[in-house]
Scaffold this motif. Structure first.
Motif, PDB file in Angstrom:
ATOM      1  N   SER A  75       0.806  -1.215   0.000  1.00 28.80           N
ATOM      2  CA  SER A  75       0.000   0.000   0.000  1.00 28.80           C
ATOM      3  C   SER A  75       0.837   1.262   0.000  1.00 28.80           C
ATOM      4  O   SER A  75       0.351   2.345  -0.294  1.00 28.80           O
ATOM      5  N   SER A  76       2.125   1.152   0.354  1.00 29.59           N
ATOM      6  CA  SER A  76       2.982   2.328   0.428  1.00 29.59           C
ATOM      7  C   SER A  76       3.790   2.535  -0.844  1.00 29.59           C
ATOM      8  O   SER A  76       4.586   3.458  -0.933  1.00 29.59           O
ATOM      9  N   VAL A  77       3.620   1.654  -1.833  1.00 30.58           N
ATOM     10  CA  VAL A  77       4.440   1.685  -3.041  1.00 30.58           C
ATOM     11  C   VAL A  77       3.689   2.360  -4.193  1.00 30.58           C
ATOM     12  O   VAL A  77       2.573   1.970  -4.531  1.00 30.58           O
ATOM     13  N   MET A  78       4.302   3.378  -4.776  1.00 32.40           N
ATOM     14  CA  MET A  78       3.781   3.994  -5.995  1.00 32.40           C
ATOM     15  C   MET A  78       4.401   3.292  -7.204  1.00 32.40           C
ATOM     16  O   MET A  78       5.511   2.786  -7.126  1.00 32.40           O
ATOM     17  N   ARG A  79       3.694   3.309  -8.312  1.00 29.47           N
ATOM     18  CA  ARG A  79       4.186   2.643  -9.519  1.00 29.47           C
ATOM     19  C   ARG A  79       4.150   3.605 -10.694  1.00 29.47           C
ATOM     20  O   ARG A  79       3.125   4.231 -10.965  1.00 29.47           O
ATOM     21  N   VAL A  80       5.289   3.710 -11.388  1.00 28.80           N
ATOM     22  CA  VAL A  80       5.379   4.483 -12.624  1.00 28.80           C
ATOM     23  C   VAL A  80       5.837   3.552 -13.739  1.00 28.80           C
ATOM     24  O   VAL A  80       6.764   2.755 -13.545  1.00 28.80           O
ATOM     25  N   SER A  81       5.180   3.622 -14.886  1.00 28.73           N
ATOM     26  CA  SER A  81       5.574   2.831 -16.056  1.00 28.73           C
ATOM     27  C   SER A  81       6.009   3.768 -17.168  1.00 28.73           C
ATOM     28  O   SER A  81       5.383   4.802 -17.408  1.00 28.73           O
ATOM     29  N   ILE A  82       7.101   3.403 -17.838  1.00 31.23           N
ATOM     30  CA  ILE A  82       7.618   4.184 -18.965  1.00 31.23           C
ATOM     31  C   ILE A  82       7.731   3.249 -20.164  1.00 31.23           C
ATOM     32  O   ILE A  82       8.436   2.241 -20.119  1.00 31.23           O
ATOM     33  N   THR A  83       7.026   3.563 -21.243  1.00 30.82           N
ATOM     34  CA  THR A  83       7.022   2.713 -22.424  1.00 30.82           C
ATOM     35  C   THR A  83       8.161   3.094 -23.376  1.00 30.82           C
ATOM     36  O   THR A  83       8.775   4.147 -23.243  1.00 30.82           O
ATOM     37  N   ARG A  84       8.412   2.229 -24.329  1.00 34.11           N
ATOM     38  CA  ARG A  84       9.470   2.509 -25.310  1.00 34.11           C
ATOM     39  C   ARG A  84       9.132   3.721 -26.165  1.00 34.11           C
ATOM     40  O   ARG A  84      10.016   4.357 -26.731  1.00 34.11           O
ATOM     41  N   GLU A  85       7.826   4.043 -26.265  1.00 34.51           N
ATOM     42  CA  GLU A  85       7.412   5.221 -27.026  1.00 34.51           C
ATOM     43  C   GLU A  85       7.536   6.504 -26.206  1.00 34.51           C
ATOM     44  O   GLU A  85       7.288   7.600 -26.712  1.00 34.51           O
ATOM     45  N   GLY A  86       7.887   6.373 -24.929  1.00 37.11           N
ATOM     46  CA  GLY A  86       8.052   7.552 -24.085  1.00 37.11           C
ATOM     47  C   GLY A  86       6.804   7.946 -23.313  1.00 37.11           C
ATOM     48  O   GLY A  86       6.787   8.998 -22.675  1.00 37.11           O
ATOM     49  N   MET A  87       5.768   7.105 -23.345  1.00 40.88           N
ATOM     50  CA  MET A  87       4.572   7.367 -22.548  1.00 40.88           C
ATOM     51  C   MET A  87       4.866   7.056 -21.081  1.00 40.88           C
ATOM     52  O   MET A  87       5.533   6.071 -20.776  1.00 40.88           O
ATOM     53  N   VAL A  88       4.355   7.904 -20.183  1.00 40.13           N
ATOM     54  CA  VAL A  88       4.593   7.744 -18.750  1.00 40.13           C
ATOM     55  C   VAL A  88       3.256   7.615 -18.035  1.00 40.13           C
ATOM     56  O   VAL A  88       2.323   8.385 -18.289  1.00 40.13           O
ATOM     57  N   TYR A  89       3.157   6.642 -17.142  1.00 41.67           N
ATOM     58  CA  TYR A  89       1.929   6.409 -16.385  1.00 41.67           C
ATOM     59  C   TYR A  89       2.253   6.374 -14.899  1.00 41.67           C
ATOM     60  O   TYR A  89       3.219   5.728 -14.476  1.00 41.67           O
ATOM     61  N   LEU A  90       1.434   7.065 -14.112  1.00 42.65           N
ATOM     62  CA  LEU A  90       1.476   6.951 -12.651  1.00 42.65           C
ATOM     63  C   LEU A  90       0.311   6.060 -12.269  1.00 42.65           C
ATOM     64  O   LEU A  90      -0.855   6.461 -12.385  1.00 42.65           O
ATOM     65  N   GLY A  91       0.629   4.827 -11.869  1.00 37.24           N
ATOM     66  CA  GLY A  91      -0.430   3.830 -11.745  1.00 37.24           C
ATOM     67  C   GLY A  91      -0.968   3.540 -13.131  1.00 37.24           C
ATOM     68  O   GLY A  91      -0.228   3.177 -14.029  1.00 37.24           O
ATOM     69  N   SER A  92      -2.265   3.751 -13.343  1.00 35.47           N
ATOM     70  CA  SER A  92      -2.860   3.536 -14.669  1.00 35.47           C
ATOM     71  C   SER A  92      -3.141   4.846 -15.389  1.00 35.47           C
ATOM     72  O   SER A  92      -3.681   4.846 -16.490  1.00 35.47           O
ATOM     73  N   ARG A  93      -2.758   5.986 -14.770  1.00 36.92           N
ATOM     74  CA  ARG A  93      -3.083   7.293 -15.347  1.00 36.92           C
ATOM     75  C   ARG A  93      -1.926   7.829 -16.191  1.00 36.92           C
ATOM     76  O   ARG A  93      -0.790   7.896 -15.714  1.00 36.92           O
ATOM     77  N   PRO A  94      -2.183   8.243 -17.439  1.00 37.99           N
ATOM     78  CA  PRO A  94      -1.139   8.931 -18.212  1.00 37.99           C
ATOM     79  C   PRO A  94      -0.739  10.206 -17.483  1.00 37.99           C
ATOM     80  O   PRO A  94      -1.571  10.901 -16.911  1.00 37.99           O
ATOM     81  N   MET A  95       0.557  10.513 -17.517  1.00 35.62           N
ATOM     82  CA  MET A  95       1.049  11.653 -16.747  1.00 35.62           C
ATOM     83  C   MET A  95       2.207  12.317 -17.481  1.00 35.62           C
ATOM     84  O   MET A  95       3.079  11.641 -18.033  1.00 35.62           O
ATOM     85  N   GLY A  96       2.220  13.648 -17.508  1.00 36.27           N
ATOM     86  CA  GLY A  96       3.343  14.366 -18.082  1.00 36.27           C
ATOM     87  C   GLY A  96       4.506  14.406 -17.103  1.00 36.27           C
ATOM     88  O   GLY A  96       4.307  14.489 -15.887  1.00 36.27           O
ATOM     89  N   LEU A  97       5.724  14.333 -17.618  1.00 31.19           N
ATOM     90  CA  LEU A  97       6.898  14.348 -16.745  1.00 31.19           C
ATOM     91  C   LEU A  97       6.967  15.616 -15.903  1.00 31.19           C
ATOM     92  O   LEU A  97       7.399  15.585 -14.748  1.00 31.19           O
ATOM     93  N   ALA A  98       6.518  16.733 -16.469  1.00 33.73           N
ATOM     94  CA  ALA A  98       6.573  17.999 -15.739  1.00 33.73           C
ATOM     95  C   ALA A  98       5.655  17.989 -14.513  1.00 33.73           C
ATOM     96  O   ALA A  98       5.891  18.724 -13.545  1.00 33.73           O
ATOM     97  N   ASP A  99       4.625  17.150 -14.547  1.00 33.95           N
ATOM     98  CA  ASP A  99       3.674  17.085 -13.436  1.00 33.95           C
ATOM     99  C   ASP A  99       4.115  16.103 -12.350  1.00 33.95           C
ATOM    100  O   ASP A  99       3.514  16.071 -11.267  1.00 33.95           O
ATOM    101  N   MET A 100       5.121  15.305 -12.632  1.00 38.45           N
ATOM    102  CA  MET A 100       5.482  14.226 -11.724  1.00 38.45           C
ATOM    103  C   MET A 100       5.938  14.686 -10.335  1.00 38.45           C
ATOM    104  O   MET A 100       5.523  14.111  -9.327  1.00 38.45           O
ATOM    105  N   PRO A 101       6.825  15.702 -10.214  1.00 38.62           N
ATOM    106  CA  PRO A 101       7.258  16.085  -8.860  1.00 38.62           C
ATOM    107  C   PRO A 101       6.090  16.413  -7.941  1.00 38.62           C
ATOM    108  O   PRO A 101       6.041  15.947  -6.792  1.00 38.62           O
ATOM    109  N   GLY A 102       5.120  17.191  -8.436  1.00 39.92           N
ATOM    110  CA  GLY A 102       3.969  17.559  -7.622  1.00 39.92           C
ATOM    111  C   GLY A 102       3.100  16.365  -7.277  1.00 39.92           C
ATOM    112  O   GLY A 102       2.630  16.223  -6.143  1.00 39.92           O
ATOM    113  N   GLN A 103       2.882  15.482  -8.267  1.00 41.56           N
ATOM    114  CA  GLN A 103       2.060  14.295  -8.037  1.00 41.56           C
ATOM    115  C   GLN A 103       2.717  13.361  -7.011  1.00 41.56           C
ATOM    116  O   GLN A 103       2.050  12.831  -6.112  1.00 41.56           O
ATOM    117  N   LEU A 104       4.030  13.159  -7.153  1.00 42.25           N
ATOM    118  CA  LEU A 104       4.728  12.282  -6.223  1.00 42.25           C
ATOM    119  C   LEU A 104       4.770  12.877  -4.816  1.00 42.25           C
ATOM    120  O   LEU A 104       4.621  12.163  -3.817  1.00 42.25           O
TER     121      LEU A 104
END
Length: 213
Positions: free
Chosen positions: A138-167
Motif C-alpha cells: 500500500s505504500s508503493v507507488m508505480r510508474v511505467s515508462i514505455t518505449r514510445e516515451g509514454m509515462v503512467y502513474l499507476g494507470s493514469r497517463p502523466m506528463g513528466l513535468a507534473d510528476m514532482p507535484g504528483q509524487l
C-alpha cells in the motif's frame, strides 16, 4: 553516438553494508556477476563530458536473479544513475552463499563512468547485508515508462513535468516508495527525469525494474 567499450570502465565491487567483519560476515560468500554488465555510455552524458560513479543497491535471490535495484548513492548525474540502474537490473549473478547454501542478499555495486582509459573492472568480495523487511504494497507507488516515451502513474497517463507535484502529494499521504517499470528501450532521459522527480518529491526509496509487464 555509438558507445565505445574501450572508453568505459565499470567498478564491479560488492562491498560490506553495515555488518562489519565478524564471524557472520566471514561465513558469507557474496554474489558474483555471471557476466560483465551490459553498460552503454549515455550519448548526452558523453557529449557534455559527464563522468561519475553511481552506487546501486542490488538485491539478488538464491538463484542469482536481481529482484530489486535502486540508487544507493547518486553520481550526481541522473543520466548516469539511470543507465547504472538499467544495467544492474538486467544483470545475472552467481548467488551469495552461506555455509555452502545459496541465499538471498542485498549488496552495493559501484558503477563508474569514465570518458578515457581502458576498462578497469575491480571485484571486491568483502560484503554482505541482510535483506530489509519488505515494503508494504500500500505504500508503493508505480510508474511505467514505455518505449514510445509514454509515462503512467499507476494507470493514469502523466506528463513528466507534473510528476514532482504528483509524487510529493503521494508522499504526504504516506506512500514513500516508488517502483519505476521501464521498457528495455524506454528513453534514457525519461528515466533520468523520473529519478530526479522522485528525489525532488522526497521519495524515500526508488526501485527500478526493466521491461514493464
Amino acid at each position: 553516438m555509438r558507445w565505445h567499450p574501450s572508453r568505459l570502465f565499470t567498478i564491479l565491487a560488492i562491498s560490506a553494508w553495515g555488518l562489519g567483519s565478524g564471524a557472520f560476515a566471514q561465513s558469507i560468500q557474496p554474489p558474483r556477476l555471471a557476466e560483465p554488465l551490459k553498460l552503454q555510455y549515455p550519448a548526452e552524458a558523453r557529449r557534455h563530458e559527464i563522468e561519475g560513479v553511481t552506487i546501486v543497491a542490488v538485491e539478488t535471490s538464491a538463484s542469482g536473479d536481481v529482484t530489486r535495484a535502486q540508487v544507493y548513492s547518486s553520481s550526481g548525474h541522473n543520466l548516469l544513475d539511470a543507465e547504472a540502474l538499467r544495467a544492474v537490473a538486467q544483470a545475472r549473478f552467481h548467488p551469495a552463499r552461506r555455509s555452502g547454501a545459496a541465499v538471498a542478499i542485498r549488496s552495493r555495486l559501484p558503477v563508474g563512468f569514465r570518458l578515457e582509459g581502458p576498462p578497469k573492472p575491480l571485484i571486491a568480495t568483502e560484503a554482505i547485508s541482510l535483506l530489509p523487511a519488505p515494503v508494504e504494497p500500500s505504500s508503493v507507488m508505480r510508474v511505467s515508462i514505455t518505449r514510445e516515451g509514454m509515462v503512467y502513474l499507476g494507470s493514469r497517463p502523466m506528463g513528466l513535468a507534473d510528476m514532482p507535484g504528483q509524487l510529493k502529494a503521494q508522499v504526504q499521504e504516506g506512500r514513500n516508495s516508488l517502483k519505476i517499470y521501464a521498457d528495455e528501450d524506454a528513453p534514457y532521459g525519461h528515466v533520468a527525469r523520473m529519478i530526479a522527480a522522485a528525489q525532488e518529491a522526497g521519495v524515500a526509496q526508488v526501485l527500478f525494474v526493466v521491461a514493464a509487464p
